[in-house]
Design a protein around this motif. Structure first.
Motif, short mmCIF file in Angstrom:
data_model
loop_
_atom_site.label_atom_id
_atom_site.label_comp_id
_atom_site.label_asym_id
_atom_site.label_seq_id
_atom_site.Cartn_x
_atom_site.Cartn_y
_atom_site.Cartn_z
N LEU A 158 72.08 -1.31 -89.77
CA LEU A 158 73.37 -0.69 -89.51
C LEU A 158 73.33 0.82 -89.69
N HIS A 159 72.68 1.29 -90.75
CA HIS A 159 72.73 2.72 -91.06
C HIS A 159 71.91 3.57 -90.12
N ALA A 160 71.04 2.95 -89.30
CA ALA A 160 70.16 3.71 -88.41
C ALA A 160 70.49 3.48 -86.95
N SER A 161 71.70 3.01 -86.65
CA SER A 161 72.09 2.75 -85.27
C SER A 161 73.54 3.17 -85.05
N ALA A 162 73.85 3.60 -83.83
CA ALA A 162 75.22 4.01 -83.52
C ALA A 162 76.18 2.83 -83.63
N SER A 163 75.79 1.69 -83.08
CA SER A 163 76.63 0.49 -83.18
C SER A 163 76.83 0.09 -84.63
N GLY A 164 75.77 0.19 -85.41
CA GLY A 164 75.88 -0.16 -86.83
C GLY A 164 76.87 0.70 -87.57
N LYS A 165 76.87 1.99 -87.27
CA LYS A 165 77.82 2.89 -87.93
C LYS A 165 79.27 2.56 -87.54
N ILE A 166 79.47 2.15 -86.28
CA ILE A 166 80.79 1.70 -85.86
C ILE A 166 81.20 0.46 -86.66
N LEU A 167 80.31 -0.49 -86.79
CA LEU A 167 80.61 -1.73 -87.50
C LEU A 167 80.83 -1.50 -88.99
N LEU A 168 80.23 -0.45 -89.53
CA LEU A 168 80.45 -0.10 -90.94
C LEU A 168 81.76 0.65 -91.15
N SER A 169 82.29 1.24 -90.09
CA SER A 169 83.38 2.20 -90.25
C SER A 169 84.68 1.60 -90.77
N ILE A 183 69.14 8.67 -91.43
CA ILE A 183 69.89 8.97 -92.66
C ILE A 183 69.18 8.31 -93.83
N SER A 184 68.91 9.08 -94.87
CA SER A 184 68.05 8.57 -95.95
C SER A 184 68.77 8.37 -97.28
N THR A 185 70.04 8.80 -97.38
CA THR A 185 70.76 8.63 -98.65
C THR A 185 72.13 8.02 -98.39
N PHE A 186 72.64 7.31 -99.37
CA PHE A 186 73.95 6.68 -99.25
C PHE A 186 75.05 7.73 -99.09
N ASP A 187 74.94 8.81 -99.81
CA ASP A 187 75.96 9.87 -99.73
C ASP A 187 76.05 10.43 -98.31
N ALA A 188 74.90 10.64 -97.68
CA ALA A 188 74.89 11.15 -96.30
C ALA A 188 75.48 10.11 -95.34
N LEU A 189 75.17 8.84 -95.58
CA LEU A 189 75.72 7.78 -94.74
C LEU A 189 77.24 7.72 -94.89
N LYS A 190 77.72 7.78 -96.11
CA LYS A 190 79.16 7.71 -96.36
C LYS A 190 79.89 8.87 -95.68
N ALA A 191 79.29 10.06 -95.72
CA ALA A 191 79.90 11.22 -95.06
C ALA A 191 79.97 11.01 -93.55
N GLU A 192 78.92 10.43 -92.99
CA GLU A 192 78.93 10.20 -91.54
C GLU A 192 79.94 9.10 -91.17
N ILE A 193 80.05 8.07 -92.01
CA ILE A 193 81.00 6.99 -91.75
C ILE A 193 82.43 7.53 -91.76
#
Length: 256
Positions: free
Chosen positions: A138-149, A173-183
């Motif tokens: 999820l964290h390394a795909s555009a669709s995954g980020k949508i599904l996480l949002s 994306i290599s850190t949870f903080d960066a992922l959360k910011a993108e979400i």
């Protein structure tokens, strides 16, 4: 007196193992499975090996921890292909391919991965062709980020208890903080990007399909090799993503 249906003990045990994975743990070892199901270790081992050989289970690198395999998701994919969701996807995907000649995918969430349940191929010599039922994190795909949002922050944190995330390219994306910011940005824009984060040289844009309650049930994405990206193509991809998601949402989930 009501007649009881005949039961096959070995079949019951296979189903018990499947149901075990509906709990809070993602993987179990042999001892945990035999103890939880009150099953002799020797019997549990034989059943697990059969399920493993058929692809219904898989193991970690040690070979000792068992988790659900991709076979169960492949069956789910075949079932979903007959639903209105995929039918409406193929209707709009055909129009997208006719206009852009770039690949279109429909993905749904399975734990921490996106499973692609439908796709429309293109005639381009350099293209991304994935098999139905294939998965990406999820964290390394555009669709995954949508599904996480649309997940609450608590559930998002539970999916990624470790601060460091697995990387697949130099752009992942290599850190949870960066992922959360993108979400957070995805939640605002209702659009997500994969800028070569799962496959070098391939970019992807995705948008959400909503159900009646406003939950994200699927993601539509368009993939394009970076060598074919222009300002005009990029703008057209955004247009088609928003149109496709709106049409599928309205036709499948919000009909009067």
């Amino acid at each position: 007196m009501e007649k009881q249906s005949p039961k096959v003990k070995s079949a019951d045990r296979v189903l018990d193992i499947f149901e075990l994975f509906t709990g809070e743990k993602e993987s179990y070892n042999l001892t945990e499975i035999s103890k939880a199901l009150h099953m002799p270790s020797s019997s549990a081992y034989q059943i697990l090996q059969n399920m493993l050989s058929r692809g219904y289970l898989e193991t970690d690198s040690t070979g000792k921890q068992f988790r659900l395999g991709n076979k169960i998701f492949e069956i789910r994919v075949q079932h979903r292909q007959s639903t209105n969701l995929t039918s409406e996807f193929y209707q709009i995907a055909g129009k997208i391919v006719d206009d852009l000649n770039e690949g279109v995918q429909l993905g749904v969430r399975s734990e921490d991965k996106v499973v692609y349940i439908a796709e429309k191929h293109v005639s381009q010599p350099f293209r991304l062709n994935s098999n139905l039922g294939s998965v990406l994190p999820l964290h390394a795909s555009a669709s995954g980020k949508i599904l996480l949002s649309r997940l609450p922050d608590e559930e998002l944190q539970a999916l990624y208890p470790k601060k460091k995330l697995q990387t697949y390219t130099s752009n992942t994306i290599s850190t949870f903080d960066a992922l959360k910011a993108e979400i957070e940005k995805v939640r605002q824009d209702e659009i997500a990007y994969n800028m070569g984060e799962s496959i070098e040289g391939v970019q992807c844009i995705a948008g959400p399909v909503y159900d009646m309650e406003g939950n994200v049930v699927a993601a539509v994405s368009i993939s394009i090799p970076v060598i074919r990206v222009t300002d005009e193509i990029w703008e057209n991809i955004h247009y088609w993503i928003r149109r496709a998601c709106r049409e599928i949402t309205n036709k499948v989930y919000r009909q009067n």
